[in-house]
Motif scaffolding. Structure first.
Motif, short mmCIF file in Angstrom:
data_model
loop_
_atom_site.label_atom_id
_atom_site.label_comp_id
_atom_site.label_asym_id
_atom_site.label_seq_id
_atom_site.Cartn_x
_atom_site.Cartn_y
_atom_site.Cartn_z
N ILE A 65 0.82 -1.20 0.00
CA ILE A 65 0.00 0.00 0.00
C ILE A 65 0.85 1.25 0.00
CG2 ILE A 65 -1.90 -1.17 1.15
CD1 ILE A 65 -1.13 0.26 3.69
N ARG A 66 0.24 2.32 -0.42
CA ARG A 66 0.91 3.62 -0.37
C ARG A 66 0.77 4.18 1.03
NH1 ARG A 66 -2.19 5.25 -5.57
NH2 ARG A 66 -0.87 4.30 -7.14
N GLY A 67 1.80 4.81 1.49
CA GLY A 67 1.75 5.46 2.79
C GLY A 67 1.71 4.46 3.93
N LYS A 68 1.03 4.83 5.00
CA LYS A 68 0.99 4.01 6.21
C LYS A 68 -0.31 3.21 6.33
CE LYS A 68 4.15 6.90 8.74
NZ LYS A 68 5.34 6.15 8.57
N GLY A 69 -1.24 3.39 5.41
CA GLY A 69 -2.46 2.61 5.41
C GLY A 69 -3.41 2.95 6.55
N ASP A 70 -3.36 4.19 7.01
CA ASP A 70 -4.19 4.57 8.14
C ASP A 70 -5.68 4.34 7.89
OD1 ASP A 70 -1.99 5.28 9.64
OD2 ASP A 70 -2.04 7.37 9.01
N LEU A 71 -6.15 4.62 6.68
CA LEU A 71 -7.57 4.46 6.41
C LEU A 71 -8.02 3.01 6.44
CD1 LEU A 71 -8.24 7.10 3.61
CD2 LEU A 71 -8.84 7.22 6.02
N LYS A 94 -16.75 10.63 6.89
CA LYS A 94 -17.72 10.35 5.84
C LYS A 94 -17.28 11.04 4.55
CE LYS A 94 -20.52 7.88 8.26
NZ LYS A 94 -20.61 6.48 8.03
N ASN A 95 -17.07 10.24 3.51
CA ASN A 95 -16.77 10.77 2.18
C ASN A 95 -17.24 9.75 1.15
OD1 ASN A 95 -14.74 8.77 1.85
ND2 ASN A 95 -13.19 10.11 2.73
N GLU A 119 -14.78 0.76 4.30
CA GLU A 119 -15.32 -0.10 5.36
C GLU A 119 -15.46 -1.54 4.88
OE1 GLU A 119 -18.94 1.60 6.86
OE2 GLU A 119 -17.88 3.22 7.88
N PHE A 120 -15.91 -1.73 3.64
CA PHE A 120 -16.02 -3.07 3.07
C PHE A 120 -14.65 -3.73 2.97
CE2 PHE A 120 -15.75 -5.74 -0.75
CZ PHE A 120 -16.68 -6.72 -0.42
#
Length: 193
Positions: A46-52, A61-62, A69-70
């Motif tokens: 993954i790109r970055g740290k994968g916080d999401l 909410k976006n 979430e899925f």
């Protein structure tokens, strides 16, 4: 393009033991959802740290919220934190020889839908991804040393010819390097910690 290829060849990918191992260029929420929806096994850096994608991080909410979430429910994050010490011999002259210790830190995060930790441990997942990394190193060598970064050729046959010639050159270089190290009695060592 990748989604289209997989869709056209779905029987090769779906419900098999084959695992797609992809670098971070393929990291996209839509593509990950597509793979999960089609029961295609994957390991993706993954790109970055994968916080999401971390379940502990609250989501704002976006438009991607439902997709993220899925994905969170169907993947696991695997972190690689390792340090490799590589001993590099230095030769200033024949009388003065020594070694230089290089520390390489490997830190990356991959995600996978191989959920059973008893079958696929975190270490196994990282090792599978590392096998792919050798391909990336080879492509970097081709791009930088064989002028394959900007090809003017439009014909796929010509691309294949250039690629084959480059492989021949890289094999010759590898053989020369091996013989050089053997003749100079230089050991290439890597110490894992």
């Amino acid at each position: 393009m990748c989604t289209e290829y997989i869709t056209n060849n779905l029987t090769q990918f779906k419900n098999t033991k084959n695992v797609l191992i992809l670098d971070r260029a393929y990291f996209s929420y839509i593509f990950l959802k597509f793979l999960i929806d089609n029961n295609i096994l994957f390991i993706v850096r993954i790109r970055g740290k994968g916080d999401l994608l971390n379940n502990e991080t609250p989501l704002k909410k976006n438009k991607n919220c439902e997709t993220i979430e899925f994905i969170r429910k169907n993947i696991r994050l695997v972190k690689c934190d390792s340090t490799i010490k590589k001993i590099i011999p230095t030769y200033k002259n024949k009388k003065n020889t020594g070694n230089y210790e290089l520390t390489i830190t490997n830190d990356c995060i991959v995600i996978t839908n191989l959920m059973d930790i008893t079958i696929h441990s975190d270490k196994d997942i990282i090792e599978l991804y590392r096998k792919r990394w050798d391909i990336e190193v080879f492509f970097k060598l081709l791009k930088n040393n064989c002028k394959m970064r900007h090809l003017d050729e439009k014909n796929i046959v010509n691309h294949k010819k250039i690629y084959c010639c480059s492989q021949i050159v890289m094999n010759i270089v590898s053989t020369i390097e091996h013989l050089y190290f053997k003749n100079k009695n230089i050991e290439k060592t890597i110490i894992k910690r």
